[in-house]
Enzyme design. Structure first.
Site, PDB file in Angstrom:
ATOM      1  CG  HIS A 123      -0.279  -0.242   2.514  1.00 15.63           C
ATOM      2  ND1 HIS A 123       0.113  -1.502   2.931  1.00 15.63           N
ATOM      3  CD2 HIS A 123       0.097   0.604   3.504  1.00 15.63           C
ATOM      4  CE1 HIS A 123       0.683  -1.419   4.112  1.00 15.63           C
ATOM      5  NE2 HIS A 123       0.700  -0.152   4.484  1.00 15.63           N
ATOM      6  CG  HIS A 125       1.038   5.194   4.045  1.00 12.05           C
ATOM      7  ND1 HIS A 125       0.220   5.092   5.147  1.00 12.05           N
ATOM      8  CD2 HIS A 125       1.782   4.056   4.049  1.00 12.05           C
ATOM      9  CE1 HIS A 125       0.455   3.954   5.787  1.00 12.05           C
ATOM     10  NE2 HIS A 125       1.408   3.303   5.134  1.00 12.05           N
TER      11      HIS A 125
HETATM   12  P1  AMP Z   1       1.637   0.291   7.376  1.00 14.88           P
HETATM   13  O1  AMP Z   1       1.996   0.573   8.795  1.00 14.88           O
HETATM   14  O2  AMP Z   1       2.490   1.022   6.375  1.00 14.88           O
HETATM   15  O3  AMP Z   1       1.554  -1.202   7.101  1.00 14.88           O
HETATM   16  O4  AMP Z   1       0.190   0.914   7.163  1.00 14.88           O
HETATM   17  C1  AMP Z   1      -0.999   0.238   7.415  1.00 14.88           C
HETATM   18  C2  AMP Z   1      -2.039   1.298   7.537  1.00 14.88           C
HETATM   19  O5  AMP Z   1      -3.323   0.696   7.443  1.00 14.88           O
HETATM   20  C3  AMP Z   1      -2.010   2.077   8.845  1.00 14.88           C
HETATM   21  O6  AMP Z   1      -1.783   3.455   8.596  1.00 14.88           O
HETATM   22  C4  AMP Z   1      -3.395   1.812   9.446  1.00 14.88           C
HETATM   23  O7  AMP Z   1      -3.923   2.927  10.126  1.00 14.88           O
HETATM   24  C5  AMP Z   1      -4.204   1.447   8.234  1.00 14.88           C
HETATM   25  N1  AMP Z   1      -5.369   0.615   8.466  1.00 14.88           N
HETATM   26  C6  AMP Z   1      -5.457  -0.502   9.229  1.00 14.88           C
HETATM   27  N2  AMP Z   1      -6.692  -1.019   9.177  1.00 14.88           N
HETATM   28  C7  AMP Z   1      -7.414  -0.216   8.356  1.00 14.88           C
HETATM   29  C8  AMP Z   1      -8.762  -0.212   7.907  1.00 14.88           C
HETATM   30  N3  AMP Z   1      -9.643  -1.163   8.274  1.00 14.88           N
HETATM   31  N4  AMP Z   1      -9.163   0.793   7.086  1.00 14.88           N
HETATM   32  C9  AMP Z   1      -8.300   1.756   6.717  1.00 14.88           C
HETATM   33  N5  AMP Z   1      -6.997   1.808   7.078  1.00 14.88           N
HETATM   34  C10 AMP Z   1      -6.566   0.837   7.911  1.00 14.88           C
END
Ligand code: AMP
Length: 140
Positions: A123, A125
Protein backbone atom coordinates in the site's frame (compact mmCIF):
# COMPACT_ATOMS: atom_id res chain seq x y z
CA UNK A 1 4.79 12.53 24.18
CA UNK A 2 1.71 11.45 22.23
CA UNK A 3 3.77 11.31 19.05
CA UNK A 4 6.33 9.19 20.82
CA UNK A 5 3.66 6.86 22.21
CA UNK A 6 2.19 6.52 18.73
CA UNK A 7 5.60 5.74 17.24
CA UNK A 8 6.11 3.06 19.88
CA UNK A 9 2.74 1.43 19.18
CA UNK A 10 3.41 1.50 15.43
CA UNK A 11 6.72 -0.23 16.06
CA UNK A 12 4.98 -2.83 18.25
CA UNK A 13 2.31 -3.44 15.59
CA UNK A 14 5.01 -3.76 12.92
CA UNK A 15 7.02 -6.20 15.05
CA UNK A 16 3.92 -8.33 15.68
CA UNK A 17 2.99 -8.35 11.97
CA UNK A 18 6.53 -9.27 10.93
CA UNK A 19 6.62 -12.13 13.45
CA UNK A 20 3.55 -13.78 11.92
CA UNK A 21 3.43 -15.69 8.64
CA UNK A 22 1.89 -13.42 5.98
CA UNK A 23 -1.86 -14.16 5.85
CA UNK A 24 -3.37 -15.80 2.76
CA UNK A 25 -6.16 -13.26 2.81
CA UNK A 26 -5.12 -9.83 4.05
CA UNK A 27 -7.19 -7.15 5.73
CA UNK A 28 -6.94 -5.18 2.49
CA UNK A 29 -8.12 -8.19 0.42
CA UNK A 30 -11.24 -8.11 2.61
CA UNK A 31 -11.68 -4.39 1.93
CA UNK A 32 -11.35 -5.03 -1.83
CA UNK A 33 -13.93 -7.83 -1.52
CA UNK A 34 -16.32 -5.52 0.35
CA UNK A 35 -16.23 -7.72 3.47
CA UNK A 36 -14.78 -4.83 5.50
CA UNK A 37 -16.06 -1.32 4.80
CA UNK A 38 -13.83 1.52 3.69
CA UNK A 39 -14.13 5.18 2.89
CA UNK A 40 -13.37 5.04 -0.84
CA UNK A 41 -11.62 7.90 -2.61
CA UNK A 42 -10.82 6.34 -6.00
CA UNK A 43 -11.12 2.98 -7.71
CA UNK A 44 -10.30 1.48 -11.08
CA UNK A 45 -9.78 -2.04 -12.39
CA UNK A 46 -6.28 -2.27 -10.88
CA UNK A 47 -6.35 -0.39 -7.60
CA UNK A 48 -8.46 0.93 -4.76
CA UNK A 49 -7.80 4.09 -2.73
CA UNK A 50 -9.47 4.68 0.63
CA UNK A 51 -8.98 6.79 3.74
CA UNK A 52 -6.61 5.50 6.41
CA UNK A 53 -8.52 4.58 9.57
CA UNK A 54 -5.89 6.31 11.73
CA UNK A 55 -4.84 9.37 9.71
CA UNK A 56 -1.47 10.96 10.45
CA UNK A 57 -2.42 14.20 8.68
CA UNK A 58 -5.58 15.97 7.49
CA UNK A 59 -5.45 13.88 4.33
CA UNK A 60 -4.24 10.29 4.54
CA UNK A 61 -5.27 7.89 1.80
CA UNK A 62 -4.01 4.37 1.09
CA UNK A 63 -3.63 3.14 -2.49
CA UNK A 64 -3.57 -0.63 -2.84
CA UNK A 65 -3.46 -3.11 -5.70
CA UNK A 66 -6.71 -5.08 -5.88
CA UNK A 67 -4.73 -8.17 -6.82
CA UNK A 68 -1.66 -8.29 -4.60
CA UNK A 69 0.05 -10.83 -6.89
CA UNK A 70 2.71 -11.67 -4.30
CA UNK A 71 3.34 -8.05 -3.34
CA UNK A 72 2.95 -8.41 0.40
CA UNK A 73 5.57 -5.66 0.53
CA UNK A 74 7.49 -3.59 -2.00
CA UNK A 75 10.69 -5.57 -1.52
CA UNK A 76 8.93 -8.60 -3.06
CA UNK A 77 8.67 -6.75 -6.36
CA UNK A 78 10.14 -8.32 -9.45
CA UNK A 79 10.20 -7.30 -13.10
CA UNK A 80 6.66 -8.49 -13.81
CA UNK A 81 5.30 -6.01 -11.30
CA UNK A 82 6.66 -2.94 -13.09
CA UNK A 83 3.39 -2.00 -14.85
CA UNK A 84 1.40 -2.47 -11.63
CA UNK A 85 3.86 -0.37 -9.63
CA UNK A 86 3.71 2.36 -12.25
CA UNK A 87 -0.08 2.30 -12.12
CA UNK A 88 -0.04 2.67 -8.33
CA UNK A 89 2.31 5.66 -8.55
CA UNK A 90 0.02 7.26 -11.11
CA UNK A 91 -3.02 6.51 -8.93
CA UNK A 92 -1.33 8.14 -5.92
CA UNK A 93 -0.80 11.29 -7.96
CA UNK A 94 -4.39 11.17 -9.19
CA UNK A 95 -5.65 10.82 -5.61
CA UNK A 96 -3.52 13.81 -4.57
CA UNK A 97 -5.17 15.85 -7.32
CA UNK A 98 -8.66 14.63 -6.36
CA UNK A 99 -7.95 15.59 -2.75
CA UNK A 100 -6.76 19.07 -3.73
CA UNK A 101 -3.19 18.59 -2.50
CA UNK A 102 -1.74 21.07 -4.99
CA UNK A 103 0.37 22.74 -2.28
CA UNK A 104 2.34 19.50 -1.75
CA UNK A 105 2.01 16.05 -0.33
CA UNK A 106 4.03 12.93 0.47
CA UNK A 107 4.07 9.36 -0.76
CA UNK A 108 5.22 6.71 1.73
CA UNK A 109 5.75 2.97 1.46
CA UNK A 110 6.68 1.23 4.69
CA UNK A 111 8.54 -2.02 4.16
CA UNK A 112 9.14 -4.72 6.78
CA UNK A 113 9.61 -4.56 10.52
CA UNK A 114 12.17 -1.77 10.64
CA UNK A 115 10.10 0.17 8.12
CA UNK A 116 7.09 -0.09 10.49
CA UNK A 117 4.94 -2.06 8.03
CA UNK A 118 1.87 -3.50 9.78
CA UNK A 119 -0.32 -4.72 6.90
CA UNK A 120 1.34 -7.18 4.51
CA UNK A 121 -0.48 -6.12 1.36
CA UNK A 122 1.42 -3.47 -0.59
CA UNK A 123 0.00 0.00 0.00
CA UNK A 124 1.07 3.54 -0.78
CA UNK A 125 0.32 6.22 1.80
CA UNK A 126 -0.75 9.56 0.28
CA UNK A 127 -0.30 12.10 3.06
CA UNK A 128 -0.96 15.83 3.01
CA UNK A 129 -3.55 18.56 3.48
CA UNK A 130 -1.26 20.47 5.84
CA UNK A 131 2.40 21.40 6.23
CA UNK A 132 4.41 18.22 6.82
CA UNK A 133 7.73 17.90 8.59
CA UNK A 134 10.93 16.14 7.54
CA UNK A 135 12.82 13.92 8.14
CA UNK A 136 10.65 10.96 9.26
CA UNK A 137 13.74 9.23 10.73
CA UNK A 138 13.84 7.40 14.04
CA UNK A 139 11.53 9.64 16.04
CA UNK A 140 14.11 9.49 18.83
P1 AMP B 1 1.64 0.29 7.38
O1 AMP B 1 2.00 0.57 8.80
O2 AMP B 1 2.49 1.02 6.38
O3 AMP B 1 1.55 -1.20 7.10
O4 AMP B 1 0.19 0.91 7.16
C1 AMP B 1 -1.00 0.24 7.41
C2 AMP B 1 -2.04 1.30 7.54
O5 AMP B 1 -3.32 0.70 7.44
C3 AMP B 1 -2.01 2.08 8.85
O6 AMP B 1 -1.78 3.46 8.60
C4 AMP B 1 -3.40 1.81 9.45
O7 AMP B 1 -3.92 2.93 10.13
C5 AMP B 1 -4.20 1.45 8.23
N1 AMP B 1 -5.37 0.62 8.47
C6 AMP B 1 -5.46 -0.50 9.23
N2 AMP B 1 -6.69 -1.02 9.18
C7 AMP B 1 -7.41 -0.22 8.36
C8 AMP B 1 -8.76 -0.21 7.91
N3 AMP B 1 -9.64 -1.16 8.27
N4 AMP B 1 -9.16 0.79 7.09
C9 AMP B 1 -8.30 1.76 6.72
N5 AMP B 1 -7.00 1.81 7.08
C10 AMP B 1 -6.57 0.84 7.91
Amino acid sequence: FELRLRAMSEQAAAAAAAAEAPPEVTLFDKIVAGQIPCNKVYEDDVCLAFRDIAPVAKTHVLVIPKDRDGLSQLSKADARHKPLLGHLMWAASHVAALEGLGAGWRLVVNDGKEGCQSVYHLHLHVIGGQQLSWPPGTGA
